[in-house]
Design a protein around this motif. Structure first.
Motif, short mmCIF file in Angstrom:
data_model
loop_
_atom_site.label_atom_id
_atom_site.label_comp_id
_atom_site.label_asym_id
_atom_site.label_seq_id
_atom_site.Cartn_x
_atom_site.Cartn_y
_atom_site.Cartn_z
N LYS A 21 -6.56 7.30 7.67
CA LYS A 21 -7.40 6.33 8.39
C LYS A 21 -7.96 5.30 7.44
O LYS A 21 -7.99 4.11 7.74
CB LYS A 21 -8.58 7.10 9.04
CG LYS A 21 -8.60 7.02 10.54
CD LYS A 21 -9.94 7.58 11.06
CE LYS A 21 -9.68 8.61 12.12
NZ LYS A 21 -10.92 9.14 12.72
N ASN B 184 -8.72 -4.59 6.41
CA ASN B 184 -9.74 -5.33 5.68
C ASN B 184 -9.13 -6.39 4.78
O ASN B 184 -9.68 -7.49 4.64
CB ASN B 184 -10.60 -4.38 4.84
CG ASN B 184 -11.66 -3.67 5.67
OD1 ASN B 184 -11.98 -4.10 6.77
ND2 ASN B 184 -12.19 -2.57 5.16
N ALA B 185 -8.00 -6.07 4.16
CA ALA B 185 -7.33 -7.07 3.31
C ALA B 185 -6.83 -8.23 4.17
O ALA B 185 -6.98 -9.40 3.81
CB ALA B 185 -6.18 -6.43 2.54
N ARG C 51 -7.38 1.26 7.49
CA ARG C 51 -8.53 0.37 7.60
C ARG C 51 -8.56 -0.59 6.41
O ARG C 51 -8.88 -1.78 6.56
CB ARG C 51 -9.82 1.20 7.66
CG ARG C 51 -11.04 0.39 8.12
CD ARG C 51 -12.29 1.25 8.19
NE ARG C 51 -12.49 1.98 6.95
CZ ARG C 51 -12.51 3.31 6.85
NH1 ARG C 51 -12.40 4.07 7.91
NH2 ARG C 51 -12.66 3.90 5.67
N ASN C 52 -8.20 -0.07 5.22
CA ASN C 52 -8.14 -0.93 4.04
C ASN C 52 -7.16 -2.08 4.24
O ASN C 52 -7.42 -3.22 3.84
CB ASN C 52 -7.71 -0.12 2.81
CG ASN C 52 -8.80 0.80 2.31
OD1 ASN C 52 -9.98 0.54 2.52
ND2 ASN C 52 -8.43 1.87 1.65
N ALA D 291 -0.84 -2.12 16.00
CA ALA D 291 -1.73 -3.28 15.82
C ALA D 291 -1.49 -3.92 14.45
O ALA D 291 -1.44 -5.15 14.32
CB ALA D 291 -3.19 -2.84 15.96
N TYR E 210 0.86 -1.18 0.00
CA TYR E 210 0.00 0.00 0.00
C TYR E 210 0.89 1.24 0.00
O TYR E 210 1.90 1.26 0.71
CB TYR E 210 -0.89 0.02 1.25
CG TYR E 210 -2.08 -0.90 1.14
CD1 TYR E 210 -1.95 -2.27 1.31
CD2 TYR E 210 -3.36 -0.40 0.84
CE1 TYR E 210 -3.04 -3.13 1.20
CE2 TYR E 210 -4.45 -1.24 0.72
CZ TYR E 210 -4.29 -2.61 0.90
OH TYR E 210 -5.37 -3.45 0.78
N ASP F 71 -9.85 -10.34 5.11
CA ASP F 71 -10.67 -10.91 4.06
C ASP F 71 -10.63 -12.44 4.18
O ASP F 71 -9.56 -13.04 4.24
CB ASP F 71 -10.13 -10.47 2.69
CG ASP F 71 -11.02 -10.89 1.52
OD1 ASP F 71 -11.21 -12.12 1.33
OD2 ASP F 71 -11.53 -10.02 0.82
N PRO G 206 -5.12 3.67 -2.12
CA PRO G 206 -6.53 4.03 -1.88
C PRO G 206 -6.75 5.54 -2.06
O PRO G 206 -5.80 6.30 -2.06
CB PRO G 206 -6.75 3.62 -0.42
CG PRO G 206 -5.65 2.67 -0.09
CD PRO G 206 -4.48 3.13 -0.91
N LYS H 10 -8.44 11.62 6.98
CA LYS H 10 -9.47 10.70 6.46
C LYS H 10 -8.82 9.68 5.50
O LYS H 10 -9.12 8.49 5.54
CB LYS H 10 -10.55 11.50 5.72
CG LYS H 10 -11.74 10.66 5.29
CD LYS H 10 -12.85 11.50 4.66
CE LYS H 10 -14.07 10.64 4.37
NZ LYS H 10 -14.23 10.22 2.99
N LYS H 11 -7.92 10.16 4.65
CA LYS H 11 -7.24 9.28 3.70
C LYS H 11 -6.32 8.30 4.45
O LYS H 11 -6.26 7.11 4.14
CB LYS H 11 -6.44 10.14 2.71
CG LYS H 11 -5.63 9.38 1.69
CD LYS H 11 -6.49 8.56 0.75
CE LYS H 11 -7.09 9.39 -0.37
NZ LYS H 11 -7.94 8.56 -1.28
#
Lengths: 151, 151, 151
Positions: free
Chosen positions: B54, B62-63, B58-59, B99, B43, B66, B151, B51-52
């Motif tokens: 965060k 999520n990966a 988070r993305n 984390a 990434y 998944d 992202p 916002k970008k």
């Protein structure tokens, strides 16, 4: 409050458990090694924001000058949509573009954008190339093994 | 008016003709299958907008979570340009970064950005790694077969 | 002043030296050649800005219509995060989406986003597909050799 609790939780988990493999790996990590003899990268630009354009051109130069890639990376820049601004004769990017072109960077413009927006090619720098579509260029290049980057 | 006409036209074409292969494929489609035993993704972050930042963190999570990739995906985050903000000690991202690092994510910062902006490394989290350039990292990783995501 | 000096310097270097290989290559360059029989591309959208959404959908159509790729490119669009807006029934994109779907484009929505945001699937178009996570989809597709594009 929820964020604070989450932070405390994450910190607790972190300090309470033995660091995983990533911790030791992390301290030694100095970046990926460039073991290949040749690299190719396509940058794409679809934004007219001068900060974004400047950043993209600087990024290309940083890639060319990266000690791991110096002398063995081939780069193409393709502009489409609002990104056509980078090639506008009335814009401030001529010297930077010529300097990149001297380093071997291919400067390409999406022909679709030019047609859709009825842009006079005479208003763009004469030293650029045209490709049928910027999006087609990205897809074909990636299939050929080029890295693609959209800063 | 032009848009309305186009919409009517598109709807007419759609309902007048037999749906193509995509229609039937569509209803069954539940996402690509993860048939490989290992996946790698880089990434990249070049924006200081919280916002970008965060969203990018988070993305990544999520990966990692998944169901198709859980336990078999290796992720690196590389920050450059304005993206260095994610590693700023005075920022709010320490717990989330730790984390992610615990889950094996490599946290890398572009050294070029640090030098160009005369950033004191002591102002950044001590648990991160440095790579010569973020752009070089993207190019080398993609050549090694890593997916790259912005992202 | 610094910029002016830099510009003068770059121009001087440029005109003082013999143009490198890129110059001659540049004039002939008409875009990458599509030598493969089949291409695949995944577009991802994580923004609710109508201009960005419209641009992404137009980009997909431009790729489908690129003379080099026409009839041999398979495209998937995956929306996640704020990008879910493209599939909102109350939004203006139904006709364009149906037209793309008719051309074979897979229209996929990240299920993670739907769950995290407690979105009622009945508020989204009924003709779309769901994938476990948009980020997982990007990683798996790239590992399968798909180009990924984030306009």
């Amino acid at each position: 409050m929820k964020n604070l609790l989450f932070s405390l939780f994450a910190l607790t988990v972190f300090f309470a458990s033995k660091p995983a493999f990533a911790q030791s790996a992390q301290s030694d990590f100095k970046g990926a090694e460039a073991t290949k003899s040749h690299y190719k990268a396509l940058y794409y630009l679809d934004d007219a924001d001068p900060k974004k354009i400047k950043g993209t051109l600087r990024n290309i130069d940083n890639a060319l000058e990266d000690v791991r890639l110096k002398g063995k990376v081939e780069i193409e820049l393709v502009a489409f949509s609002d990104g056509v601004a980078v090639y506008d004769k009335s814009g401030p990017f001529e010297a930077t573009l010529l300097a990149l072109q001297k380093k071997g960077v291919i400067l390409a413009q999406c022909n679709n954008t030019v047609m859709e927006r009825h842009i006079d090619k005479a208003s763009l720098f004469p030293f650029i190339s045209y490709v049928p579509s910027g999006n087609g260029e990205i897809i074909i290049r990636q299939a050929e093994g080029w890295a693609t980057i959209h800063p």
